[in-house]
Design a protein around this motif. Structure first.
Motif, PDB file in Angstrom:
ATOM      1  N   TYR A 186       0.838  -1.196   0.000  1.00 51.80           N
ATOM      2  CA  TYR A 186       0.000   0.000   0.000  1.00 51.80           C
ATOM      3  C   TYR A 186       0.871   1.243   0.000  1.00 51.80           C
ATOM      4  CZ  TYR A 186      -4.053  -2.842   1.233  1.00 51.80           C
ATOM      5  OH  TYR A 186      -5.059  -3.768   1.214  1.00 51.80           O
ATOM      6  N   SER A 187       0.321   2.335  -0.508  1.00 52.41           N
ATOM      7  CA  SER A 187       1.023   3.608  -0.382  1.00 52.41           C
ATOM      8  C   SER A 187       0.893   4.080   1.066  1.00 52.41           C
ATOM      9  CB  SER A 187       0.460   4.642  -1.357  1.00 52.41           C
ATOM     10  OG  SER A 187      -0.910   4.837  -1.117  1.00 52.41           O
ATOM     11  N   SER A 188       1.858   4.872   1.506  1.00 56.87           N
ATOM     12  CA  SER A 188       1.862   5.293   2.905  1.00 56.87           C
ATOM     13  C   SER A 188       2.699   6.556   3.061  1.00 56.87           C
ATOM     14  CB  SER A 188       2.448   4.185   3.784  1.00 56.87           C
ATOM     15  OG  SER A 188       3.781   3.908   3.390  1.00 56.87           O
ATOM     16  N   THR A 189       2.707   7.079   4.260  1.00 55.95           N
ATOM     17  CA  THR A 189       3.585   8.184   4.616  1.00 55.95           C
ATOM     18  C   THR A 189       4.389   7.780   5.842  1.00 55.95           C
ATOM     19  OG1 THR A 189       1.926   9.245   6.019  1.00 55.95           O
ATOM     20  CG2 THR A 189       2.020   9.956   3.736  1.00 55.95           C
ATOM     21  N   VAL A 190       5.593   8.331   5.952  1.00 61.51           N
ATOM     22  CA  VAL A 190       6.453   8.054   7.094  1.00 61.51           C
ATOM     23  C   VAL A 190       7.246   9.313   7.412  1.00 61.51           C
ATOM     24  CG1 VAL A 190       8.353   7.133   5.704  1.00 61.51           C
ATOM     25  CG2 VAL A 190       8.135   6.433   8.079  1.00 61.51           C
ATOM     26  N   ASP A 191       7.455   9.572   8.693  1.00 60.96           N
ATOM     27  CA  ASP A 191       8.267  10.711   9.108  1.00 60.96           C
ATOM     28  C   ASP A 191       9.701  10.254   9.355  1.00 60.96           C
ATOM     29  OD1 ASP A 191       6.012  12.245   8.984  1.00 60.96           O
ATOM     30  OD2 ASP A 191       5.733  12.407  11.146  1.00 60.96           O
ATOM     31  N   VAL A 192      10.648  11.045   8.904  1.00 60.38           N
ATOM     32  CA  VAL A 192      12.069  10.747   9.076  1.00 60.38           C
ATOM     33  C   VAL A 192      12.693  11.896   9.855  1.00 60.38           C
ATOM     34  CG1 VAL A 192      14.264  10.344   7.907  1.00 60.38           C
ATOM     35  CG2 VAL A 192      12.146   9.529   6.872  1.00 60.38           C
ATOM     36  N   LYS A 193      13.366  11.563  10.949  1.00 62.20           N
ATOM     37  CA  LYS A 193      14.098  12.564  11.725  1.00 62.20           C
ATOM     38  C   LYS A 193      15.575  12.444  11.403  1.00 62.20           C
ATOM     39  CE  LYS A 193      11.173  12.629  15.813  1.00 62.20           C
ATOM     40  NZ  LYS A 193      11.125  12.358  17.256  1.00 62.20           N
ATOM     41  N   ILE A 194      16.201  13.569  11.142  1.00 58.69           N
ATOM     42  CA  ILE A 194      17.643  13.612  10.942  1.00 58.69           C
ATOM     43  C   ILE A 194      18.195  14.545  12.007  1.00 58.69           C
ATOM     44  CG2 ILE A 194      19.519  14.164   9.365  1.00 58.69           C
ATOM     45  CD1 ILE A 194      17.493  13.725   7.086  1.00 58.69           C
ATOM     46  N   LYS A 195      18.950  13.954  12.943  1.00 61.53           N
ATOM     47  CA  LYS A 195      19.496  14.728  14.060  1.00 61.53           C
ATOM     48  C   LYS A 195      20.970  15.011  13.821  1.00 61.53           C
ATOM     49  CE  LYS A 195      16.427  12.821  17.553  1.00 61.53           C
ATOM     50  NZ  LYS A 195      16.352  12.178  18.866  1.00 61.53           N
ATOM     51  N   PHE A 196      21.345  16.240  14.083  1.00 62.19           N
ATOM     52  CA  PHE A 196      22.742  16.658  14.010  1.00 62.19           C
ATOM     53  C   PHE A 196      23.168  16.990  15.437  1.00 62.19           C
ATOM     54  CE2 PHE A 196      20.728  17.756  10.021  1.00 62.19           C
ATOM     55  CZ  PHE A 196      21.634  17.312   9.083  1.00 62.19           C
ATOM     56  N   ARG A 197      24.213  16.331  15.904  1.00 62.04           N
ATOM     57  CA  ARG A 197      24.672  16.566  17.276  1.00 62.04           C
ATOM     58  C   ARG A 197      26.189  16.679  17.295  1.00 62.04           C
ATOM     59  NH1 ARG A 197      23.457  11.888  20.696  1.00 62.04           N
ATOM     60  NH2 ARG A 197      25.631  11.335  20.447  1.00 62.04           N
TER      61      ARG A 197
END
Length: 105
Positions: free
Chosen positions: A89-100
């Motif tokens: 199925y088509s879907s959405t997903v959130d991606v976090k990119i953290k810089f530390r």
């Protein structure tokens, strides 16, 4: 006076069933880590039934020039489609990119 070396580390967070390859990226300029610049960028990805990213929207900015680096990382992500009962199925997903900034004494 002790010399403090510093490196900007990048961390990706994405739901496990989705990502199938970790993108390669060059480390950001050392000036970011020396000055203690940190931040988190969040992108919402639209994924079709074949696992192709058909759209992306930045929903949170990391600020201070880190968004350009985050955008380059997002372009390299490869994903699987969502499956339910054996059907894609088509879907959405959130991606976090953290810089530390990790400081090394």
């Amino acid at each position: 006076t002790p010399v403090i070396d510093s490196h900007l580390k990048i961390y990706l967070e994405i739901e496990k069933p989705y990502m199938i390859s970790v993108p390669e990226y060059k480390q950001p300029e050392k000036i970011y880590s020396i000055s203690g610049i940190e931040g988190t960028a969040v992108y919402r990805l639209e994924i079709n039934e074949e696992g192709t990213i058909t759209g992306s929207e930045q929903i949170m900015s990391a600020g201070l020039g880190l968004d350009d680096i985050a955008g380059d990382i997002i372009k390299q992500i490869k994903v699987n489609p969502a499956f339910l009962a054996g059907k894609a199925y088509s879907s959405t997903v959130d991606v976090k990119i953290k810089f530390r900034a990790d400081r090394i004494p």
